[in-house]
Design an enzyme around this catalytic site. Structure first.
Site, mmCIF file in Angstrom:
data_model
loop_
_atom_site.group_PDB
_atom_site.id
_atom_site.type_symbol
_atom_site.label_atom_id
_atom_site.label_comp_id
_atom_site.label_asym_id
_atom_site.label_seq_id
_atom_site.Cartn_x
_atom_site.Cartn_y
_atom_site.Cartn_z
ATOM 1 N N HIS A 43 0.858 -1.192 0.000
ATOM 2 C CA HIS A 43 0.000 0.000 0.000
ATOM 3 C C HIS A 43 0.890 1.236 0.000
ATOM 4 O O HIS A 43 1.831 1.335 0.786
ATOM 5 C CB HIS A 43 -0.900 0.022 1.242
ATOM 6 C CG HIS A 43 -2.072 -0.915 1.139
ATOM 7 N ND1 HIS A 43 -3.200 -0.784 1.912
ATOM 8 C CD2 HIS A 43 -2.282 -1.980 0.347
ATOM 9 C CE1 HIS A 43 -4.055 -1.748 1.603
ATOM 10 N NE2 HIS A 43 -3.511 -2.497 0.656
ATOM 11 N N TYR A 87 -8.676 5.439 7.938
ATOM 12 C CA TYR A 87 -8.721 5.802 9.364
ATOM 13 C C TYR A 87 -9.757 6.923 9.488
ATOM 14 O O TYR A 87 -9.549 8.019 8.955
ATOM 15 C CB TYR A 87 -7.362 6.308 9.846
ATOM 16 C CG TYR A 87 -6.314 5.230 9.992
ATOM 17 C CD1 TYR A 87 -5.602 4.746 8.890
ATOM 18 C CD2 TYR A 87 -6.014 4.691 11.247
ATOM 19 C CE1 TYR A 87 -4.633 3.760 9.042
ATOM 20 C CE2 TYR A 87 -5.031 3.711 11.404
ATOM 21 C CZ TYR A 87 -4.356 3.248 10.285
ATOM 22 O OH TYR A 87 -3.389 2.270 10.430
ATOM 23 N N TYR A 144 4.683 6.369 9.920
ATOM 24 C CA TYR A 144 3.827 5.227 9.587
ATOM 25 C C TYR A 144 4.613 4.170 8.805
ATOM 26 O O TYR A 144 4.535 2.971 9.121
ATOM 27 C CB TYR A 144 2.606 5.695 8.789
ATOM 28 C CG TYR A 144 1.494 4.673 8.741
ATOM 29 C CD1 TYR A 144 0.431 4.729 9.640
ATOM 30 C CD2 TYR A 144 1.515 3.632 7.813
ATOM 31 C CE1 TYR A 144 -0.587 3.780 9.622
ATOM 32 C CE2 TYR A 144 0.510 2.678 7.784
ATOM 33 C CZ TYR A 144 -0.537 2.756 8.687
ATOM 34 O OH TYR A 144 -1.535 1.809 8.662
ATOM 35 N N LYS A 203 2.173 -0.251 14.948
ATOM 36 C CA LYS A 203 3.605 -0.306 15.244
ATOM 37 C C LYS A 203 4.085 -1.537 16.032
ATOM 38 O O LYS A 203 5.278 -1.853 16.029
ATOM 39 C CB LYS A 203 4.015 0.948 16.051
ATOM 40 C CG LYS A 203 4.101 2.200 15.229
ATOM 41 C CD LYS A 203 5.381 2.247 14.424
ATOM 42 C CE LYS A 203 5.305 3.174 13.238
ATOM 43 N NZ LYS A 203 4.894 2.529 11.977
ATOM 44 N N PRO A 236 -2.994 0.201 18.878
ATOM 45 C CA PRO A 236 -2.774 -0.257 17.504
ATOM 46 C C PRO A 236 -2.982 0.797 16.408
ATOM 47 O O PRO A 236 -2.732 0.520 15.237
ATOM 48 C CB PRO A 236 -3.794 -1.398 17.346
ATOM 49 C CG PRO A 236 -4.820 -1.156 18.384
ATOM 50 C CD PRO A 236 -4.150 -0.454 19.509
HETATM 51 P P1 FAD Z 1 3.322 -11.792 21.226
HETATM 52 O O1 FAD Z 1 2.839 -11.797 19.826
HETATM 53 O O2 FAD Z 1 2.349 -11.478 22.311
HETATM 54 O O3 FAD Z 1 3.974 -13.226 21.494
HETATM 55 C C1 FAD Z 1 4.318 -13.655 22.786
HETATM 56 C C2 FAD Z 1 4.264 -15.185 22.819
HETATM 57 O O4 FAD Z 1 4.729 -15.611 24.087
HETATM 58 C C3 FAD Z 1 2.852 -15.717 22.655
HETATM 59 O O5 FAD Z 1 2.814 -16.684 21.641
HETATM 60 C C4 FAD Z 1 2.528 -16.285 24.030
HETATM 61 O O6 FAD Z 1 1.674 -17.403 23.970
HETATM 62 C C5 FAD Z 1 3.904 -16.662 24.549
HETATM 63 N N1 FAD Z 1 3.972 -16.694 26.025
HETATM 64 C C6 FAD Z 1 3.411 -15.847 26.907
HETATM 65 N N2 FAD Z 1 3.697 -16.204 28.166
HETATM 66 C C7 FAD Z 1 4.456 -17.330 28.081
HETATM 67 C C8 FAD Z 1 5.054 -18.175 29.049
HETATM 68 N N3 FAD Z 1 4.906 -17.949 30.353
HETATM 69 N N4 FAD Z 1 5.760 -19.240 28.625
HETATM 70 C C9 FAD Z 1 5.919 -19.473 27.295
HETATM 71 N N5 FAD Z 1 5.365 -18.697 26.330
HETATM 72 C C10 FAD Z 1 4.651 -17.637 26.716
HETATM 73 N N6 FAD Z 1 1.234 -4.350 15.363
HETATM 74 C C11 FAD Z 1 1.652 -3.870 14.150
HETATM 75 O O7 FAD Z 1 2.867 -3.707 13.969
HETATM 76 N N7 FAD Z 1 0.803 -3.576 13.126
HETATM 77 C C12 FAD Z 1 -0.535 -3.741 13.274
HETATM 78 O O8 FAD Z 1 -1.273 -3.514 12.315
HETATM 79 C C13 FAD Z 1 -1.024 -4.212 14.546
HETATM 80 N N8 FAD Z 1 -2.334 -4.413 14.737
HETATM 81 C C14 FAD Z 1 -2.754 -5.015 15.885
HETATM 82 C C15 FAD Z 1 -4.078 -5.296 15.995
HETATM 83 C C16 FAD Z 1 -4.528 -5.927 17.132
HETATM 84 C C17 FAD Z 1 -5.978 -6.228 17.218
HETATM 85 C C18 FAD Z 1 -3.642 -6.273 18.186
HETATM 86 C C19 FAD Z 1 -4.144 -6.964 19.432
HETATM 87 C C20 FAD Z 1 -2.309 -6.001 18.065
HETATM 88 C C21 FAD Z 1 -1.846 -5.365 16.924
HETATM 89 N N9 FAD Z 1 -0.503 -5.089 16.762
HETATM 90 C C22 FAD Z 1 -0.080 -4.536 15.584
HETATM 91 C C23 FAD Z 1 0.457 -5.440 17.816
HETATM 92 C C24 FAD Z 1 1.152 -6.789 17.571
HETATM 93 O O9 FAD Z 1 0.229 -7.805 17.360
HETATM 94 C C25 FAD Z 1 2.083 -7.118 18.760
HETATM 95 O O10 FAD Z 1 2.873 -5.999 19.048
HETATM 96 C C26 FAD Z 1 2.978 -8.335 18.466
HETATM 97 O O11 FAD Z 1 2.245 -9.528 18.523
HETATM 98 C C27 FAD Z 1 4.140 -8.420 19.467
HETATM 99 O O12 FAD Z 1 4.881 -9.586 19.239
HETATM 100 P P2 FAD Z 1 5.654 -10.308 20.406
HETATM 101 O O13 FAD Z 1 6.337 -11.471 19.777
HETATM 102 O O14 FAD Z 1 6.442 -9.326 21.160
HETATM 103 O O15 FAD Z 1 4.528 -10.782 21.426
HETATM 104 C C1 PHB Z 2 -5.043 -4.491 10.856
HETATM 105 O O1 PHB Z 2 -5.207 -4.699 9.641
HETATM 106 O O2 PHB Z 2 -5.259 -5.370 11.708
HETATM 107 C C2 PHB Z 2 -4.610 -3.154 11.325
HETATM 108 C C3 PHB Z 2 -4.291 -2.187 10.398
HETATM 109 C C4 PHB Z 2 -3.890 -0.941 10.831
HETATM 110 C C5 PHB Z 2 -3.825 -0.659 12.184
HETATM 111 C C6 PHB Z 2 -4.137 -1.639 13.112
HETATM 112 C C7 PHB Z 2 -4.534 -2.901 12.689
HETATM 113 O O3 PHB Z 2 -3.459 0.585 12.593
#
Ligand code: FAD
Ligand code: PHB
Length: 400
Positions: free
Chosen positions: A81, A210, A394, A306, A302
């Site tokens: 995009h 947005y 962004y 980021k 979100p």
């Molecule tokens: P997580 O993905 O949370 O992974 C952590 C892992 O650790 C999990 O699999 C969990 O099961 C495991 N774990 C936890 N505790 C334990 C334990 N005690 N023992 C063993 N394993 C454990 N970010 C973006 O960049 N762009 C977006 O568009 C965006 N949109 C989002 C939309 C939504 C609805 C949400 C909820 C989040 C969004 N985010 C977005 C944020 C993004 O999803 C998170 O920042 C990302 O998942 C972080 O990755 P991580 O690996 O740090 O943590």
């Molecule tokens: C998504 O597609 O899940 C999404 C896109 C943009 C955002 C957050 C989530 O800012």
């Protein structure tokens, strides 16, 4: 095999708690540098590959995945995009990324697809991921041999490591294992959440929308030509049963209405969820031989897309620092990890807070505050300088 069994325990160089984007990508980047690691994960492979979360990848994240050899399916199935739409006052304004950022853009490719690609790459390379571990605990963090203890397949296991990476997300166990005197936490909880849905419908727009509206924020995103991802601002304590499909569509139509002839395509809603919104940072992102990365160390609302990108940026810095240590014994990069990662984290914290503050309705807000939001949006839509600020944050600031 990289691990060696010693006195009933297993040894590895880097023990990684959590198989989210941070943990899996770190394990893969370390592997490319010839450094062995073991990932432990509390959920099943099926579960982590099916959890619906992020959708937007910064250019730097895309480039990192490609250069690490895990970008092939993303390049085939993801969508580049070159802008986003801001909608307010019934009008739509486009922010054009390439012209504002020297040619950069973003990729829409779901987080669980990134997870699938990383798990497949790790397993194909003989990488060790232990799924469905229970009761993980980390200790001896301030020694040269930190350890992870956990239950797996009915036995207690101990993993002795050179370093531990806490990649276990916001609710994980690694951050709370740092003594409270050694961590400083910064938190902001927002008085609203997002109601997110997945819909079987064709795309309603070629780029994300947005929308700021008196009734609250709405976001139109996508997953594929057949599946769309939509969000609307809601009460964080609301319950799914209060949102029958008809109410969701009414709200989305109202908040996204324009006088420009645009129409939102409806379809079967097959997934619903409510997401709380918070900003959070822990400083420093290191204690002894434990290094935190991703959501374990910081959370952003979100609105700026980021979170996943920050997780990728953290582990890029961490993997380089570990590679420097193993190639020359030099600890300088490891010592600098937290400060380097936090610089990017705070930029993303500010951007995510700014986007959130500008686009949502705050129920306690005054008419004065609302006028300021509209003025800010008008300014972004009309000033190249302000649009450039949005665009460069962004698409993501350069990784180095
Ligand atoms: P997580 O993905 O949370 O992974 C952590 C892992 O650790 C999990 O699999 C969990 O099961 C495991 N774990 C936890 N505790 C334990 C334990 N005690 N023992 C063993 N394993 C454990 N970010 C973006 O960049 N762009 C977006 O568009 C965006 N949109 C989002 C939309 C939504 C609805 C949400 C909820 C989040 C969004 N985010 C977005 C944020 C993004 O999803 C998170 O920042 C990302 O998942 C972080 O990755 P991580 O690996 O740090 O943590
Ligand atoms: C998504 O597609 O899940 C999404 C896109 C943009 C955002 C957050 C989530 O800012």
């Amino acid at each position: 095999m990289p691990d060696r069994v010693l006195g009933g325990g297993v040894k590895t160089r880097v023990g990684i708690v959590g198989a989210g984007p941070a943990g899996l990508l770190l394990s893969h980047l370390l592997h490319l540098d010839g450094i062995d690691s073991v990932v432990i994960e509390s959920r099943s492979r099926q579960e982590i590959e099916a959890t619906i979360r992020a959708g937007v990848l910064e250019q730097g994240t895309v480039d990192l995945l490609k250069s690490a050899g895990v970008g092939e399916r993303m390049q085939r199935e993801g969508f580049v995009h070159e802008g986003i739409y801001l909608r307010f006052g019934g009008r739509t304004h486009r922010i054009d990324f390439p012209s504002l950022t020297g040619g950069r853009s973003i990729m829409v490719y779901a987080q669980h697809e990134v997870i699938k690609d990383l798990v497949a790459a790790r397993l194909a390379a003989g990488g060790k991921i232990l799924f469905e571990v229970k009761d993980a605990a980390v200790y001896d963090l301030d020694t040269q041999a930190p350890k992870i203890r956990f239950h797996h397949q009915g036995t207690v296991q101990e993993l002795e490591c050179d370093f531990i990476a806490g990649c276990d997300g916001f609710h994980g166990i690694t951050r709370p294992s740092i003594p409270s005197r050694a961590r400083h936490e910064f938190t902001r909880v927002y008085p609203f959440g997002w109601f997110g849905i997945l819909v079987e419908a064709p795309p309603s727009t070629d780029e994300l929308i947005y929308a700021h509206h008196e009734r609250g924020f709405a976001l139109v995103s996508t997953r594929s030509p057949q599946i769309q991802r939509l969000y609307l601002q809601c009460d964080p304590d609301d319950e799914l049963r209060n949102w029958p499909d008809s109410r969701i569509w009414d709200e989305l139509h109202a908040r996204l209405a324009t006088g420009e002839g645009w129409k939102l395509a409806e379809g079967r809603i097959f997934q619903k969820g409510i997401i709380a919104m918070r900003s959070f940072v822990v400083e420093p992102m290191r204690y002894g031989r434990l290094f935190l990365a991703g959501d374990a160390a910081h959370i952003v609302p979100p609105t700026g897309a980021k979170g996943l990108n920050l997780a990728a940026a953290d582990v890029r810095v961490l993997s380089k620092a570990l590679a420097a240590f193993y190639s020359s014994g030099d600890e300088e990069a490891l010592k600098g990890y937290s400060a380097k990662a936090l610089k990017r984290v705070w930029r993303a914290e500010h951007f995510s807070w700014w986007m959130t503050s500008m686009l949502h309705r705050f129920h306690d807000e005054s008419a004065f505050h609302h006028r300021l939001q509209l003025s800010e949006l008008e300014y972004v839509a009309s000033s190249r300088a302000k649009a450039q600020t949005l665009a460069e944050n962004y698409v993501g600031l350069p990784l180095d």
